[in-house]
Scaffold this active site. Structure first.
Site, PDB file in Angstrom:
ATOM      1  N   HIS A 244      82.144  42.775  40.966  1.00  0.00           N
ATOM      2  CA  HIS A 244      80.904  43.439  41.409  1.00  0.00           C
ATOM      3  C   HIS A 244      80.015  42.543  42.265  1.00  0.00           C
ATOM      4  O   HIS A 244      79.073  43.041  42.901  1.00  0.00           O
ATOM      5  CB  HIS A 244      80.087  43.921  40.215  1.00  0.00           C
ATOM      6  CG  HIS A 244      80.745  45.003  39.413  1.00  0.00           C
ATOM      7  ND1 HIS A 244      81.206  46.164  39.981  1.00  0.00           N
ATOM      8  CD2 HIS A 244      81.052  45.082  38.084  1.00  0.00           C
ATOM      9  CE1 HIS A 244      81.751  46.923  39.035  1.00  0.00           C
ATOM     10  NE2 HIS A 244      81.675  46.287  37.884  1.00  0.00           N
TER      11      HIS A 244
ATOM     12  N   ASP B 271      90.089  48.158  36.644  1.00  0.00           N
ATOM     13  CA  ASP B 271      88.898  48.137  35.788  1.00  0.00           C
ATOM     14  C   ASP B 271      88.296  49.548  35.740  1.00  0.00           C
ATOM     15  O   ASP B 271      88.457  50.334  36.678  1.00  0.00           O
ATOM     16  CB  ASP B 271      87.895  47.157  36.410  1.00  0.00           C
ATOM     17  CG  ASP B 271      86.752  46.764  35.512  1.00  0.00           C
ATOM     18  OD1 ASP B 271      86.786  45.655  34.956  1.00  0.00           O
ATOM     19  OD2 ASP B 271      85.792  47.564  35.388  1.00  0.00           O
TER      20      ASP B 271
ATOM     21  N   HIS C 214      85.298  50.303  36.073  1.00  0.00           N
ATOM     22  CA  HIS C 214      84.232  50.382  37.075  1.00  0.00           C
ATOM     23  C   HIS C 214      84.807  50.187  38.474  1.00  0.00           C
ATOM     24  O   HIS C 214      85.772  49.446  38.659  1.00  0.00           O
ATOM     25  CB  HIS C 214      83.177  49.302  36.807  1.00  0.00           C
ATOM     26  CG  HIS C 214      82.561  49.380  35.452  1.00  0.00           C
ATOM     27  ND1 HIS C 214      83.020  48.634  34.375  1.00  0.00           N
ATOM     28  CD2 HIS C 214      81.545  50.148  34.985  1.00  0.00           C
ATOM     29  CE1 HIS C 214      82.281  48.927  33.302  1.00  0.00           C
ATOM     30  NE2 HIS C 214      81.380  49.843  33.645  1.00  0.00           N
TER      31      HIS C 214
ATOM     32  N   ASP D 177      88.335  47.609  30.305  1.00  0.00           N
ATOM     33  CA  ASP D 177      87.262  48.462  29.792  1.00  0.00           C
ATOM     34  C   ASP D 177      87.585  49.949  29.972  1.00  0.00           C
ATOM     35  O   ASP D 177      86.741  50.809  29.685  1.00  0.00           O
ATOM     36  CB  ASP D 177      85.904  48.107  30.432  1.00  0.00           C
ATOM     37  CG  ASP D 177      86.000  47.755  31.898  1.00  0.00           C
ATOM     38  OD1 ASP D 177      87.062  48.003  32.501  1.00  0.00           O
ATOM     39  OD2 ASP D 177      85.007  47.238  32.452  1.00  0.00           O
TER      40      ASP D 177
END
Ligand code: ZN
Length: 391
Positions: free
Chosen positions: A130, A166, A168, A255
Protein backbone atom coordinates in the site's frame (compact mmCIF):
# COMPACT_ATOMS: atom_id res chain seq x y z
CA UNK A 1 18.11 -31.66 -6.50
CA UNK A 2 15.04 -29.52 -7.02
CA UNK A 3 14.94 -25.96 -8.31
CA UNK A 4 17.38 -23.76 -6.40
CA UNK A 5 15.43 -21.62 -3.95
CA UNK A 6 16.28 -19.15 -1.22
CA UNK A 7 14.62 -17.99 1.98
CA UNK A 8 15.43 -14.50 3.21
CA UNK A 9 15.06 -14.14 6.96
CA UNK A 10 16.61 -12.42 9.93
CA UNK A 11 14.99 -11.99 13.38
CA UNK A 12 15.78 -8.28 13.00
CA UNK A 13 12.83 -8.17 10.57
CA UNK A 14 10.61 -8.47 13.66
CA UNK A 15 11.58 -4.84 14.32
CA UNK A 16 8.86 -3.74 11.87
CA UNK A 17 6.49 -3.47 14.82
CA UNK A 18 3.68 -0.92 14.76
CA UNK A 19 3.24 -1.42 18.48
CA UNK A 20 0.37 -1.70 20.95
CA UNK A 21 -2.51 -3.78 19.71
CA UNK A 22 -1.94 -2.85 16.06
CA UNK A 23 -3.05 -5.81 13.92
CA UNK A 24 0.22 -5.91 11.96
CA UNK A 25 1.98 -7.81 14.76
CA UNK A 26 5.38 -9.37 13.97
CA UNK A 27 4.54 -12.42 16.06
CA UNK A 28 2.97 -13.78 12.87
CA UNK A 29 6.41 -13.91 11.23
CA UNK A 30 8.10 -15.34 14.29
CA UNK A 31 5.53 -18.14 14.62
CA UNK A 32 5.76 -18.91 10.90
CA UNK A 33 9.54 -19.38 10.97
CA UNK A 34 9.18 -21.50 14.14
CA UNK A 35 6.55 -23.69 12.52
CA UNK A 36 8.48 -24.10 9.28
CA UNK A 37 11.59 -24.98 11.27
CA UNK A 38 9.83 -27.55 13.45
CA UNK A 39 8.22 -29.21 10.44
CA UNK A 40 11.68 -29.61 8.89
CA UNK A 41 10.87 -27.34 5.95
CA UNK A 42 14.04 -25.31 6.58
CA UNK A 43 16.38 -28.28 7.20
CA UNK A 44 19.68 -27.59 5.47
CA UNK A 45 18.41 -24.30 4.06
CA UNK A 46 20.77 -21.38 4.54
CA UNK A 47 18.72 -18.34 5.51
CA UNK A 48 19.88 -15.25 3.63
CA UNK A 49 20.45 -12.28 5.94
CA UNK A 50 19.38 -8.94 4.46
CA UNK A 51 20.99 -5.54 4.87
CA UNK A 52 18.88 -2.37 5.04
CA UNK A 53 18.23 -1.00 1.55
CA UNK A 54 20.26 2.14 0.86
CA UNK A 55 18.30 5.36 0.29
CA UNK A 56 19.23 5.28 -3.40
CA UNK A 57 17.30 2.03 -3.85
CA UNK A 58 14.29 3.22 -1.85
CA UNK A 59 14.25 6.35 -4.02
CA UNK A 60 13.41 4.16 -7.00
CA UNK A 61 9.78 4.41 -5.91
CA UNK A 62 9.70 6.99 -3.08
CA UNK A 63 10.41 10.74 -2.93
CA UNK A 64 13.57 11.77 -1.05
CA UNK A 65 11.44 14.20 0.94
CA UNK A 66 9.22 11.35 2.16
CA UNK A 67 12.22 9.23 3.14
CA UNK A 68 13.55 12.19 5.15
CA UNK A 69 10.16 12.48 6.88
CA UNK A 70 10.22 8.78 7.81
CA UNK A 71 13.71 9.17 9.28
CA UNK A 72 12.74 12.22 11.30
CA UNK A 73 9.28 11.09 12.39
CA UNK A 74 10.28 9.38 15.68
CA UNK A 75 11.99 12.62 16.79
CA UNK A 76 9.38 15.04 15.51
CA UNK A 77 6.28 13.61 17.17
CA UNK A 78 2.88 13.12 15.70
CA UNK A 79 2.38 15.89 13.13
CA UNK A 80 4.68 14.75 10.34
CA UNK A 81 2.22 14.34 7.44
CA UNK A 82 2.82 11.79 4.69
CA UNK A 83 0.25 9.44 6.20
CA UNK A 84 2.47 8.96 9.26
CA UNK A 85 1.27 9.20 12.83
CA UNK A 86 -2.19 7.88 12.03
CA UNK A 87 -3.93 4.89 13.65
CA UNK A 88 -3.05 2.78 10.57
CA UNK A 89 0.54 4.00 10.34
CA UNK A 90 1.73 5.01 13.78
CA UNK A 91 5.22 6.40 14.13
CA UNK A 92 7.54 3.96 15.89
CA UNK A 93 11.17 4.15 16.94
CA UNK A 94 13.67 3.01 14.32
CA UNK A 95 10.89 3.17 11.74
CA UNK A 96 13.23 3.96 8.85
CA UNK A 97 15.73 1.29 9.89
CA UNK A 98 13.03 -1.38 10.26
CA UNK A 99 11.23 -0.65 7.02
CA UNK A 100 14.42 -0.25 4.98
CA UNK A 101 15.43 -3.70 6.22
CA UNK A 102 12.17 -5.11 4.84
CA UNK A 103 12.99 -3.47 1.51
CA UNK A 104 16.55 -4.83 1.70
CA UNK A 105 15.15 -8.33 2.20
CA UNK A 106 13.04 -8.18 -0.97
CA UNK A 107 15.94 -6.57 -2.80
CA UNK A 108 18.28 -9.39 -1.74
CA UNK A 109 15.73 -11.92 -2.99
CA UNK A 110 15.55 -10.09 -6.33
CA UNK A 111 19.35 -9.92 -6.59
CA UNK A 112 19.75 -13.66 -5.98
CA UNK A 113 17.27 -14.38 -8.76
CA UNK A 114 18.77 -11.87 -11.21
CA UNK A 115 22.29 -13.21 -10.65
CA UNK A 116 21.12 -16.75 -11.38
CA UNK A 117 22.15 -17.95 -7.90
CA UNK A 118 18.59 -19.09 -7.36
CA UNK A 119 15.39 -19.39 -9.37
CA UNK A 120 13.02 -18.70 -6.51
CA UNK A 121 13.16 -16.67 -3.33
CA UNK A 122 10.72 -15.84 -0.56
CA UNK A 123 10.60 -12.94 1.93
CA UNK A 124 7.60 -13.42 4.23
CA UNK A 125 8.34 -10.06 5.91
CA UNK A 126 7.77 -8.23 2.61
CA UNK A 127 4.67 -7.36 0.64
CA UNK A 128 4.10 -3.79 1.89
CA UNK A 129 1.99 -3.05 -1.17
CA UNK A 130 0.00 0.00 0.00
CA UNK A 131 2.96 2.39 0.42
CA UNK A 132 2.83 5.24 -2.10
CA UNK A 133 5.54 7.46 -3.57
CA UNK A 134 5.09 10.19 -0.97
CA UNK A 135 3.17 8.57 1.85
CA UNK A 136 2.58 5.63 4.14
CA UNK A 137 -0.73 3.77 3.86
CA UNK A 138 -2.40 0.64 5.13
CA UNK A 139 0.37 -0.35 7.62
CA UNK A 140 3.03 0.05 4.88
CA UNK A 141 5.86 2.60 5.05
CA UNK A 142 8.09 1.66 2.08
CA UNK A 143 6.89 -0.44 -0.84
CA UNK A 144 9.39 -3.30 -1.02
CA UNK A 145 7.42 -4.95 -3.85
CA UNK A 146 7.82 -1.91 -6.11
CA UNK A 147 11.49 -1.40 -5.20
CA UNK A 148 12.27 -5.03 -6.07
CA UNK A 149 10.40 -4.82 -9.39
CA UNK A 150 12.12 -1.57 -10.33
CA UNK A 151 15.51 -3.07 -9.49
CA UNK A 152 14.77 -6.17 -11.59
CA UNK A 153 13.91 -3.95 -14.57
CA UNK A 154 17.30 -2.25 -14.29
CA UNK A 155 19.13 -5.55 -13.95
CA UNK A 156 18.19 -7.71 -16.87
CA UNK A 157 14.43 -8.19 -16.72
CA UNK A 158 12.53 -6.72 -19.66
CA UNK A 159 9.09 -7.62 -18.32
CA UNK A 160 7.90 -8.37 -14.80
CA UNK A 161 4.50 -9.77 -13.85
CA UNK A 162 3.21 -8.99 -10.35
CA UNK A 163 0.35 -10.99 -8.89
CA UNK A 164 -1.19 -9.75 -5.64
CA UNK A 165 -3.54 -12.14 -3.84
CA UNK A 166 -3.89 -10.10 -0.62
CA UNK A 167 -7.52 -9.36 0.30
CA UNK A 168 -6.79 -5.64 -0.23
CA UNK A 169 -6.09 -4.03 -3.60
CA UNK A 170 -2.35 -3.78 -4.34
CA UNK A 171 -2.73 -0.06 -4.94
CA UNK A 172 0.80 1.16 -4.19
CA UNK A 173 2.45 -1.32 -6.52
CA UNK A 174 -0.14 -0.66 -9.23
CA UNK A 175 0.44 3.11 -8.91
CA UNK A 176 4.23 2.74 -9.15
CA UNK A 177 3.96 1.10 -12.59
CA UNK A 178 0.59 2.35 -13.81
CA UNK A 179 2.00 3.76 -17.03
CA UNK A 180 4.88 1.31 -17.47
CA UNK A 181 4.17 -1.33 -20.12
CA UNK A 182 7.04 -3.48 -18.78
CA UNK A 183 5.10 -4.37 -15.64
CA UNK A 184 1.85 -6.33 -15.61
CA UNK A 185 0.14 -5.95 -12.23
CA UNK A 186 -2.75 -8.26 -11.41
CA UNK A 187 -4.62 -7.89 -8.12
CA UNK A 188 -7.39 -10.12 -6.80
CA UNK A 189 -9.11 -8.52 -3.84
CA UNK A 190 -12.34 -7.90 -2.01
CA UNK A 191 -14.53 -5.38 -3.85
CA UNK A 192 -13.39 -1.76 -3.29
CA UNK A 193 -16.95 -0.75 -2.45
CA UNK A 194 -16.66 -2.81 0.71
CA UNK A 195 -13.00 -2.55 1.78
CA UNK A 196 -9.89 -0.40 2.13
CA UNK A 197 -8.28 1.15 0.08
CA UNK A 198 -11.38 1.69 -2.10
CA UNK A 199 -9.53 1.23 -5.40
CA UNK A 200 -8.95 -1.77 -7.64
CA UNK A 201 -11.94 -1.39 -9.94
CA UNK A 202 -12.08 -3.30 -13.22
CA UNK A 203 -11.81 0.01 -15.09
CA UNK A 204 -8.31 0.77 -13.75
CA UNK A 205 -6.56 -0.53 -16.85
CA UNK A 206 -3.18 1.26 -16.81
CA UNK A 207 -2.01 4.61 -18.17
CA UNK A 208 -2.06 5.71 -21.82
CA UNK A 209 1.23 3.96 -22.57
CA UNK A 210 0.30 0.80 -20.71
CA UNK A 211 -3.36 0.04 -21.34
CA UNK A 212 -4.19 -3.46 -20.17
CA UNK A 213 -1.15 -3.88 -17.90
CA UNK A 214 -3.12 -3.02 -14.77
CA UNK A 215 -5.58 -5.82 -14.04
CA UNK A 216 -8.07 -5.79 -11.20
CA UNK A 217 -10.34 -8.62 -10.12
CA UNK A 218 -12.67 -7.27 -7.39
CA UNK A 219 -14.53 -10.10 -5.69
CA UNK A 220 -17.75 -9.88 -3.71
CA UNK A 221 -17.58 -10.28 0.08
CA UNK A 222 -17.98 -13.88 1.26
CA UNK A 223 -16.31 -15.33 -1.85
CA UNK A 224 -15.04 -18.83 -1.04
CA UNK A 225 -12.20 -20.92 -2.47
CA UNK A 226 -13.94 -22.44 -5.51
CA UNK A 227 -15.18 -19.07 -6.81
CA UNK A 228 -11.83 -17.40 -6.05
CA UNK A 229 -9.97 -20.16 -7.89
CA UNK A 230 -12.37 -19.94 -10.79
CA UNK A 231 -11.74 -16.19 -11.16
CA UNK A 232 -7.98 -16.63 -10.88
CA UNK A 233 -7.84 -19.34 -13.54
CA UNK A 234 -10.22 -17.53 -15.89
CA UNK A 235 -7.93 -14.50 -16.06
CA UNK A 236 -4.36 -14.95 -14.84
CA UNK A 237 -2.79 -17.85 -16.82
CA UNK A 238 -3.89 -16.48 -20.21
CA UNK A 239 -2.44 -13.06 -19.47
CA UNK A 240 0.88 -14.50 -18.28
CA UNK A 241 1.12 -16.67 -21.34
CA UNK A 242 0.62 -13.62 -23.53
CA UNK A 243 2.81 -11.24 -21.51
CA UNK A 244 5.79 -13.65 -21.13
CA UNK A 245 7.39 -12.11 -18.04
CA UNK A 246 11.06 -12.70 -17.22
CA UNK A 247 10.21 -12.91 -13.52
CA UNK A 248 7.01 -13.54 -11.57
CA UNK A 249 6.71 -11.43 -8.40
CA UNK A 250 3.88 -12.30 -6.01
CA UNK A 251 2.42 -10.61 -2.94
CA UNK A 252 0.91 -13.46 -0.89
CA UNK A 253 -1.16 -11.76 1.81
CA UNK A 254 -3.36 -14.25 3.67
CA UNK A 255 -6.00 -11.83 4.97
CA UNK A 256 -8.37 -13.51 2.50
CA UNK A 257 -8.93 -16.21 5.10
CA UNK A 258 -12.42 -16.75 6.51
CA UNK A 259 -11.17 -16.06 10.03
CA UNK A 260 -9.27 -12.89 9.22
CA UNK A 261 -10.60 -10.05 11.40
CA UNK A 262 -10.08 -7.24 8.86
CA UNK A 263 -11.91 -8.45 5.75
CA UNK A 264 -14.73 -10.62 4.44
CA UNK A 265 -13.42 -13.08 1.90
CA UNK A 266 -13.86 -16.67 3.03
CA UNK A 267 -10.82 -18.59 1.82
CA UNK A 268 -9.04 -21.39 3.69
CA UNK A 269 -5.47 -22.43 4.40
CA UNK A 270 -6.05 -25.14 1.79
CA UNK A 271 -7.02 -22.50 -0.76
CA UNK A 272 -3.84 -20.57 0.05
CA UNK A 273 -1.75 -23.71 -0.39
CA UNK A 274 -3.42 -24.42 -3.71
CA UNK A 275 -2.71 -20.88 -4.91
CA UNK A 276 1.00 -21.14 -4.05
CA UNK A 277 1.24 -24.37 -6.02
CA UNK A 278 -0.46 -22.68 -8.96
CA UNK A 279 1.89 -19.67 -8.77
CA UNK A 280 4.86 -22.03 -8.82
CA UNK A 281 3.50 -23.81 -11.90
CA UNK A 282 2.84 -20.49 -13.64
CA UNK A 283 6.38 -19.28 -12.89
CA UNK A 284 7.74 -22.53 -14.33
CA UNK A 285 5.56 -22.34 -17.43
CA UNK A 286 5.65 -18.64 -18.26
CA UNK A 287 8.51 -16.95 -16.35
CA UNK A 288 11.45 -19.25 -16.89
CA UNK A 289 10.97 -20.68 -13.39
CA UNK A 290 11.82 -17.35 -11.76
CA UNK A 291 9.57 -16.58 -8.82
CA UNK A 292 10.03 -13.93 -6.14
CA UNK A 293 7.45 -14.22 -3.41
CA UNK A 294 6.61 -11.92 -0.53
CA UNK A 295 4.19 -12.06 2.37
CA UNK A 296 1.69 -9.25 2.94
CA UNK A 297 -1.43 -8.89 5.07
CA UNK A 298 -2.77 -11.56 7.41
CA UNK A 299 -4.19 -10.78 10.84
CA UNK A 300 -5.35 -14.13 12.25
CA UNK A 301 -1.94 -14.30 13.86
CA UNK A 302 -1.98 -17.70 15.51
CA UNK A 303 -4.40 -19.96 13.64
CA UNK A 304 -3.88 -18.86 10.04
CA UNK A 305 -0.73 -16.92 9.11
CA UNK A 306 1.86 -19.41 10.43
CA UNK A 307 0.25 -22.35 8.66
CA UNK A 308 -0.39 -20.58 5.37
CA UNK A 309 3.07 -19.04 5.07
CA UNK A 310 4.72 -22.29 6.12
CA UNK A 311 2.94 -23.76 3.10
CA UNK A 312 4.27 -20.83 1.04
CA UNK A 313 7.87 -21.39 2.11
CA UNK A 314 7.51 -25.15 1.56
CA UNK A 315 6.08 -24.60 -1.92
CA UNK A 316 8.94 -22.27 -2.88
CA UNK A 317 11.40 -24.93 -1.69
CA UNK A 318 9.60 -27.84 -3.45
CA UNK A 319 9.01 -29.35 -0.01
CA UNK A 320 5.22 -29.36 -0.16
CA UNK A 321 3.52 -30.29 3.10
CA UNK A 322 0.59 -32.68 3.12
CA UNK A 323 -2.48 -30.88 4.44
CA UNK A 324 -3.12 -33.62 7.01
CA UNK A 325 0.30 -33.07 8.65
CA UNK A 326 -0.18 -32.56 12.42
CA UNK A 327 1.12 -29.37 14.02
CA UNK A 328 4.22 -30.19 16.09
CA UNK A 329 3.59 -30.44 19.85
CA UNK A 330 6.44 -28.06 20.68
CA UNK A 331 5.01 -25.39 18.41
CA UNK A 332 1.51 -25.78 19.82
CA UNK A 333 2.84 -25.67 23.38
CA UNK A 334 4.85 -22.56 22.64
CA UNK A 335 1.86 -20.73 21.18
CA UNK A 336 -0.34 -21.93 24.02
CA UNK A 337 2.13 -20.53 26.55
CA UNK A 338 2.00 -17.12 24.88
CA UNK A 339 -1.75 -17.17 24.27
CA UNK A 340 -3.34 -19.45 26.88
CA UNK A 341 -6.89 -18.86 25.63
CA UNK A 342 -6.23 -19.53 21.95
CA UNK A 343 -7.93 -22.53 20.41
CA UNK A 344 -5.40 -23.87 17.94
CA UNK A 345 -5.93 -26.10 14.93
CA UNK A 346 -4.40 -29.58 15.05
CA UNK A 347 -3.14 -29.92 11.50
CA UNK A 348 -1.94 -28.01 8.45
CA UNK A 349 -5.41 -28.12 6.85
CA UNK A 350 -8.81 -26.50 7.31
CA UNK A 351 -10.25 -29.61 5.63
CA UNK A 352 -11.67 -27.51 2.83
CA UNK A 353 -12.27 -28.93 -0.63
CA UNK A 354 -10.67 -26.45 -3.01
CA UNK A 355 -11.69 -28.10 -6.27
CA UNK A 356 -13.58 -25.80 -8.63
CA UNK A 357 -15.42 -25.71 -11.93
CA UNK A 358 -13.44 -23.79 -14.54
CA UNK A 359 -15.21 -20.79 -16.06
CA UNK A 360 -17.15 -21.92 -19.12
CA UNK A 361 -18.12 -18.58 -20.66
CA UNK A 362 -21.52 -18.33 -19.02
CA UNK A 363 -22.73 -16.39 -16.01
CA UNK A 364 -24.19 -18.71 -13.40
CA UNK A 365 -22.98 -17.21 -10.11
CA UNK A 366 -21.91 -13.74 -8.88
CA UNK A 367 -18.20 -14.32 -9.56
CA UNK A 368 -18.94 -15.04 -13.21
CA UNK A 369 -20.07 -11.49 -13.88
CA UNK A 370 -16.78 -10.22 -12.42
CA UNK A 371 -14.90 -12.64 -14.68
CA UNK A 372 -16.90 -11.45 -17.68
CA UNK A 373 -16.25 -7.78 -16.91
CA UNK A 374 -12.52 -8.25 -16.33
CA UNK A 375 -12.03 -10.31 -19.47
CA UNK A 376 -14.02 -7.86 -21.59
CA UNK A 377 -11.98 -4.92 -20.27
CA UNK A 378 -8.54 -6.52 -20.51
CA UNK A 379 -8.39 -9.43 -22.93
CA UNK A 380 -8.86 -7.49 -26.21
CA UNK A 381 -5.92 -5.26 -25.20
CA UNK A 382 -3.77 -8.42 -25.24
CA UNK A 383 -5.21 -9.87 -28.43
CA UNK A 384 -7.24 -12.43 -26.48
CA UNK A 385 -10.90 -13.34 -26.94
CA UNK A 386 -12.87 -12.40 -23.81
CA UNK A 387 -15.66 -14.85 -24.56
CA UNK A 388 -13.65 -17.93 -25.45
CA UNK A 389 -12.87 -19.98 -22.29
CA UNK A 390 -9.85 -21.46 -24.08
CA UNK A 391 -8.23 -18.01 -24.10
ZN1 ZN B 1 -4.22 -6.87 3.09
Amino acid sequence: MGTPAAVVWDPALLGYDLGGDHPFNPVRLELTIELATQLGVLDGVELLRPEPAPDGEIERVHDAEYIAAVKEAPMVGWDVGHGLGTPDNPVFSNMHEATSLVVGASLLAAQKIASGTTNRAVNIAGGLHHAMRDRAAGFCVYNDCAVAISWLLDNGAERVAYIDVDVHHGDGTQAAFYNDPRVLTISLHQSPMTLFPGTGRVTELGGPDAQGTSVNIPLPPFTRDPAWQRAFHAVVPSLLKEFRPDVLVTQCGVDTHEEDPLAELYLSVDGHRQTYRTLRTLADEYAGGKWLSMGGGGYQLLRVVPRSWTHLIATVLDRDIEPSTPLPHDWVNNVQRRAPNAILPRTMTDETDVSFEPWDGTVSEPVDSVIRDVRHAIFPLHGLDPDDPRD
